[in-house]
Design a protein around this motif. Sequence first.
Motif, PDB file in Angstrom:
ATOM      1  N   UNK A 278       0.936  -1.123  -0.061  1.00 22.06           N
ATOM      2  CA  UNK A 278       0.087   0.049   0.059  1.00 22.06           C
ATOM      3  C   UNK A 278       0.996   1.328  -0.192  1.00 22.06           C
ATOM      4  N   UNK A 279       0.366   2.326  -0.193  1.00 23.85           N
ATOM      5  CA  UNK A 279       1.006   3.652  -0.011  1.00 23.85           C
ATOM      6  C   UNK A 279       0.422   4.649   0.567  1.00 23.85           C
ATOM      7  N   UNK A 280       1.182   5.400   1.316  1.00 29.88           N
ATOM      8  CA  UNK A 280       0.900   6.440   2.317  1.00 29.88           C
ATOM      9  C   UNK A 280       1.212   7.680   1.716  1.00 29.88           C
ATOM     10  N   UNK A 281       0.430   8.451   0.984  1.00 29.86           N
ATOM     11  CA  UNK A 281       0.695   9.622   0.215  1.00 29.86           C
ATOM     12  C   UNK A 281       0.764  10.726   1.119  1.00 29.86           C
ATOM     13  N   UNK A 282       0.182  10.539   2.159  1.00 30.24           N
ATOM     14  CA  UNK A 282       0.366  11.774   3.245  1.00 30.24           C
ATOM     15  C   UNK A 282       1.504  12.218   3.678  1.00 30.24           C
ATOM     16  N   UNK A 283       2.517  10.979   4.089  1.00 33.02           N
ATOM     17  CA  UNK A 283       3.762  11.323   4.714  1.00 33.02           C
ATOM     18  C   UNK A 283       4.584  11.643   3.375  1.00 33.02           C
TER      19      UNK A 283
END
Length: 364
Positions: free
Chosen positions: A258-263
């Motif tokens: 998965x990807x965390x675009x926020x950080x």
Amino acid sequence: EECARIRERLEAGGARVSAARVSGRDVLICADARATLGEAAFDALRGLADVVPIPEPYKLASRRVRDATHVRVGGPRPTVVGATTLALIAGPCSVEGLPMLRGTARAVAAAGASMLRGGAFKPRTSPYAFQGLGVAALEMLSTVRAETGLPVVTEIMDARQLDAMLPHVDVFQVGARNMQNFSLLAALGDIRRPVLLKRGAAATIEELLLAAEHVLARGNGEVVLCERGVRAHETRTRNTLDVAAVPVLQRETHLPVIVDPSHAAGRADLVLPLSLAAVAAGADGLMIEVHPTPATALSDGDQSLTFDAFAALLRTLEPVATAVGRTLPASADTAVDSRLDTALVPRAAVATPARRENAIGRVA
Ligand code: PEP
Ligand code: MN
């Protein structure tokens, strides 16, 4: 019994063997197994389903072991990471109190999130920054999990926190700063609950896979990998999202990514485009920070989305997801529970979400 016998034979021959269970199959990892026993004895072993040469340093994480792992997340409303339906984890960076957590959980559930995030123990660069509410936050997460059915994803910073966290947590997040905390990885390898392993800001893809291998090698096969941006020369973004890591990982490993675009972005205005890019590149899900009032957030307000922005993001994401053969989770049943304090939830988010039909007529 056959597996134990094979292991004994290999060890008697002087080989070092590690054992693990990967989605219901017993897997033995051994260097030069054939040479250790000799061709004839090796071929005569009973109970051996498959022999797979694995040249990569990560053995159990390698895609040669299997095609895809569906990580099963428990809780009142179980869900799966790694299947056609995207895993959408949303919530505040830090749990700041029960009303804000409850309001955020209800808003993201109504918009279509499948899991709730929220930090109780926060790894902060400065010791003077808000460190999280700790055990009190875990209890708030449990309360909101019971009310909304959303499984809880929260970060564990130290193996000593494990026992206190177990009753409250459905997915243990290992933060970027702890990706190579090997004693923490070992402790998580000894339990049977999903682990969300974030890539270190300066870690290579191979180091990420070897960190996952530490968990797998101790028998916990439920690992989800998370790309969250790496440190590069750019200063306009907090980190640099390594979009290429998504297809590289999908080729190298059977574990969901998965990807965390926020950080990765550090800026709310970039979360939407990076989310679209991540899903288009093949991510199995997203983890997004959402806050009732980002301007007053105790951590990561600059990158946190409002409820409306999160709902709009999922609407914009849907055609991109469909284009790459993915679906968004079905919206949670958001029937209003009279005990809930909905003061922080905008009206549109509390209202029963509009049910949309996708191209194959399934209610999405
Ligand atoms: C977080 O998810 O709140 C977090 C601290 O992320 P990372 O470990 O990727 O910095
Ligand atoms: Mn954060």
